[in-house]
Scaffold this motif. Sequence first.
Motif, mmCIF file in Angstrom:
data_model
loop_
_atom_site.group_PDB
_atom_site.id
_atom_site.type_symbol
_atom_site.label_atom_id
_atom_site.label_comp_id
_atom_site.label_asym_id
_atom_site.label_seq_id
_atom_site.Cartn_x
_atom_site.Cartn_y
_atom_site.Cartn_z
ATOM 1 N N PHE A 1 1.672 10.406 5.469
ATOM 2 C CA PHE A 1 1.748 10.368 6.924
ATOM 3 C C PHE A 1 2.888 11.247 7.436
ATOM 4 O O PHE A 1 2.711 12.046 8.368
ATOM 5 C CB PHE A 1 1.945 8.908 7.347
ATOM 6 N N PHE B 1 2.540 6.311 3.372
ATOM 7 C CA PHE B 1 3.619 6.632 4.308
ATOM 8 C C PHE B 1 4.109 8.069 4.107
ATOM 9 O O PHE B 1 4.305 8.808 5.081
ATOM 10 C CB PHE B 1 4.774 5.645 4.129
ATOM 11 N N VAL C 1 6.192 1.614 -14.448
ATOM 12 C CA VAL C 1 5.837 1.308 -13.069
ATOM 13 C C VAL C 1 4.340 1.077 -12.945
ATOM 14 O O VAL C 1 3.533 1.920 -13.338
ATOM 15 C CB VAL C 1 6.272 2.467 -12.132
ATOM 16 N N ASP C 2 4.003 -0.068 -12.401
ATOM 17 C CA ASP C 2 2.600 -0.406 -12.196
ATOM 18 C C ASP C 2 2.111 0.259 -10.909
ATOM 19 O O ASP C 2 2.445 -0.160 -9.817
ATOM 20 C CB ASP C 2 2.476 -1.929 -12.099
ATOM 21 N N ALA D 1 2.788 -1.860 -3.015
ATOM 22 C CA ALA D 1 3.986 -1.167 -2.523
ATOM 23 C C ALA D 1 3.890 0.328 -2.801
ATOM 24 O O ALA D 1 4.251 1.157 -1.958
ATOM 25 C CB ALA D 1 5.235 -1.743 -3.174
ATOM 26 N N ILE D 2 3.381 0.695 -3.987
ATOM 27 C CA ILE D 2 3.227 2.105 -4.340
ATOM 28 C C ILE D 2 2.196 2.756 -3.430
ATOM 29 O O ILE D 2 2.403 3.849 -2.893
ATOM 30 C CB ILE D 2 2.774 2.240 -5.813
ATOM 31 N N ASN E 1 0.331 -1.468 -7.752
ATOM 32 C CA ASN E 1 1.015 -2.357 -6.815
ATOM 33 C C ASN E 1 0.868 -1.847 -5.374
ATOM 34 O O ASN E 1 0.981 -0.648 -5.124
ATOM 35 C CB ASN E 1 2.503 -2.420 -7.197
ATOM 36 N N LEU F 1 1.512 -1.855 10.652
ATOM 37 C CA LEU F 1 2.047 -0.521 10.378
ATOM 38 C C LEU F 1 0.946 0.491 10.075
ATOM 39 O O LEU F 1 0.939 1.577 10.658
ATOM 40 C CB LEU F 1 3.080 -0.570 9.255
ATOM 41 N N ASP G 1 1.244 1.803 -0.403
ATOM 42 C CA ASP G 1 1.766 1.947 0.961
ATOM 43 C C ASP G 1 2.778 3.087 1.051
ATOM 44 O O ASP G 1 2.830 3.810 2.046
ATOM 45 C CB ASP G 1 2.417 0.639 1.414
ATOM 46 N N THR G 2 3.577 3.224 -0.024
ATOM 47 C CA THR G 2 4.561 4.312 -0.026
ATOM 48 C C THR G 2 3.863 5.663 0.007
ATOM 49 O O THR G 2 4.246 6.553 0.769
ATOM 50 C CB THR G 2 5.446 4.223 -1.280
#
Lengths: 305, 365, 275
Positions: free
Chosen positions: A285, A282, A269-270, A275-276, A273, A226, A278-279
Amino acid sequence: MSAFLQVVIAGLVTGSLYGLLTLGIVLIYRTTGVLNFAYGAIASLCACFMYILLTGPRLNFWIALVLTLLFSLLLGIVLERGFARPVLHAPVFTKAIATLALALVLETIAQAIWPQLAEVQHFSTPFEGQALHLGGVYLSAIDIVILVVTASLMLVLNLFLMHTRMGIAMRAMADNIPATRLMGASVGRIFMLVWALSSFLAAICGILLAGQSNLINVQFMDPILLPAFIGAVLGGLDSLPGSLIGGILVGLVSNLLAYFLAGHMLGAVDMSNPAIRDTLIFVGFVIVLLIRPQGLRGRALLRRV
Amino acid sequence: MTQKPAVDQELAPDVVAQPELTGKKTLGGRLASQRVWLGCIAGILALILLPMLSDLIFGGSSDFQLHHISLIGIFILAALAQNILTGYAAQPSLGNAAFFGVSAYVLTWLSSDLGQPYWIGILAAVVVSALLGLIVGTPALRISGAHLAVATLGLVTTVGALLNFWDTTAGRQNYDLSNLPDFLNDDRTLYYFIFAIVVCLLFLSYHLLHSRVGRAWIAIRDNETAAEAFGINLTKYKLQAFVISAAMTGLAGSLYATWATTASSSMSSADQTIAFLAMIVVGGLGSLTGSILGAIFVGFLPLLLGQLPSPMVIGSFQLQISTLITGIYGLLLLLVLIFFPSGLSSLGTQAGNWLQRKPSKGGTE
Amino acid sequence: MTEVVPARSLLEIHKLTVRFGGLVAINELDLQIAEGEIFALVGPNGAGKTTVLNCISGLIKPAAGNIQFEGRELLSLPAHKRASLGIGRTFQQLQLFSSMTVLDNLLTARHTQLQAGILSGMLPFGRSKREDAHARQQAMETLTLLGLESYAQRRAGSLPFGAQKLIGVARALVLHPRLVLLDEPAAGVPPQEVQELATRLRFWQKELGTTLLLIEHNMRLVQAVADRVCVLDYGSKLAEGDPKTVLSDPAVLEAYLGRGASKAVQQEGVSHVEG
């Protein structure tokens, strides 16, 4: 400061890996109109093949490498004949779905013939454990290899596309297929070459990534597919240098974000991570796409009525 | 960018009728609508009788089988939603799995964590999905073709990663849906509940797709330029397709959570996207019957392959059946794309045409 | 036929300029089209004729100038709002909704005259069904008028080219538009049927009270039907007036056939120029 420099270098290394993928993605997309979501599976299949050569017959690393690269060329040709050609005239969206399906098939095949690769395995290289210390900056041998290989591949590819008959025909085709037909170049041969070349790039990227993390399994390329696509779209999907830059940019941003977010908490919220991270990438982007729908340096398309 | 599928001939069989038979209210037209009605009634009867049939065949395991068949109903909803967006309004979005996952989490959160009634949960899940559809659709209209495919696939994996991150942060292995109304804990009533919803939505969608809105979507798919010149507001109708599709996927997602009594981050994954796309591509883009056939196909495949021993050993190869199932999805999807690009739903009409020696020709474009 | 100066303009184009990149496709074009006339726009390929139509229907945004329809400024309206003012059009490449039936093509063209939204569209009764039934009846009337009623339930894309061509016209006329833009109605029509086409165009104009703006290469058709003709060359107006005078103008012949060739060509020679 040196910590920051370290992050930038790590970003360049990650970016180079992405860049190799984006290059292959854009090469195929521009010439054959296939948005190749199976590209990660191709890279992983090649890297897995090399792992098997290294562990099964216990071949020398370099011999295995050469055999794997030959395998990747062959794989590209087979995919072009067996997959790309039958769907050549389908709409772009259909072709994109077909590559998603192809990815599933390739992964299943890999798991069927190499069941041990369903689990994570150790992938060893001669560079393992070697590193260079330059004024407080730590550079592992494989990172240097990645940077050198990417740079030299870019150079060779550029020379090929600019100065050989085949390369020029390939670039012409990226713009317009009928014109290339008139020039007398064989479209079929160019397609085959493009697929062979791009799966060659995928193989190199897969081997380098496996070598960097020393880990491999059938799906180990999935997480980086991705970001590579994001890089390709940012590069405008229409130019090879642009796509490489897009890939490097995503790698760089990703590493910088990891550096800045490390250890931060937002409430419960860590932020460190992945996921954060990549979010955020994104979202960034999407914002870039909205401001410049044609990518960072892509050309706007004229609409014909 | 998108495929131009054959018209939904299953639901409008009179398109190949002889010219002299057609007119204002023709014999052909009347027969066609009669056929549609007969088909509907037969389908509904079959759905009502299926549990009894299942009792006869499977005996003790009947409820288990019904439970699995209910999943096909959920798939029909998801396929319908994807088909409205992609097959009718021609938006090449790969993002529906994100709504599928989010709605399951919304329902589970409201129901299990906040103790809200189930129905509030379902309603909220659908509304949240519709809003997300609006939020995703608005920028999506400005992004075209390949870019949209990448962006929406990115959305799916990003949302999946975030949901997974939520699970990790909250320290839970499974996110179980509790507080279900009693009748949904019973496989048989769950079956009736799901298929009642499916039949309702198929009915409403059929009318919607044959109304002014449906024609506008098809017009956009067939020819965007002409659609605009004839006064169709492209932005509005594409956005409506996004919202309707997201809401319907949201309903499917919350029903899936009900069915599985758990929400999982893998509901928003590339694999889920492929499953949705496989349904509409195998069934037929731009066809209601196609959505049903595709969902049945994708839903039954694991049921059939599940009968095989796992892991399966062929010579020196051995395969987990779950891996084999995804591989076979992929392979069948590929074969359909190459050999039957207009899907299963067109096979019937193609066979009919061939028998009557009337090859169906594409338009001059 | 002789009415050269329009009494009341339906469409007024004023100093219209369109650029594609550095290329000037239309250069300060002025046109007035009177209510009820048949106006032909002719000129060599690439002269910018279709571009003018695309500006009127809103598919292209001009760089400068304005277009008024019944005194109302068109350029500030989005494309999809212009159809509802009563402007219908056909396309050179047909652009039918090829997967729909012919009847649905016409219903779609009446989009702006219907109101049903999602909620009413989902119901098997009520407004959506009522207005659709009415629209269907009107569409059948238009098809009958053009002698196409037997095609109503056929898939548009499966019909022969000539029929598709007529369906494109039916789709434009079903709105009962004030103005119809016709992009090369005679292209691809066999020469022996051109006369019939001319009769039809006259009939629509009279019967439906429609103003027609047509682009055409077929000079026989233009001479047969047009009240007035405007010749475009390189985006500028070369000549305007009644067909007989304009089409025998040496400058016009030159634009069509190239320098030097025009003198050798008789009046009949240009009767069927295909770009």
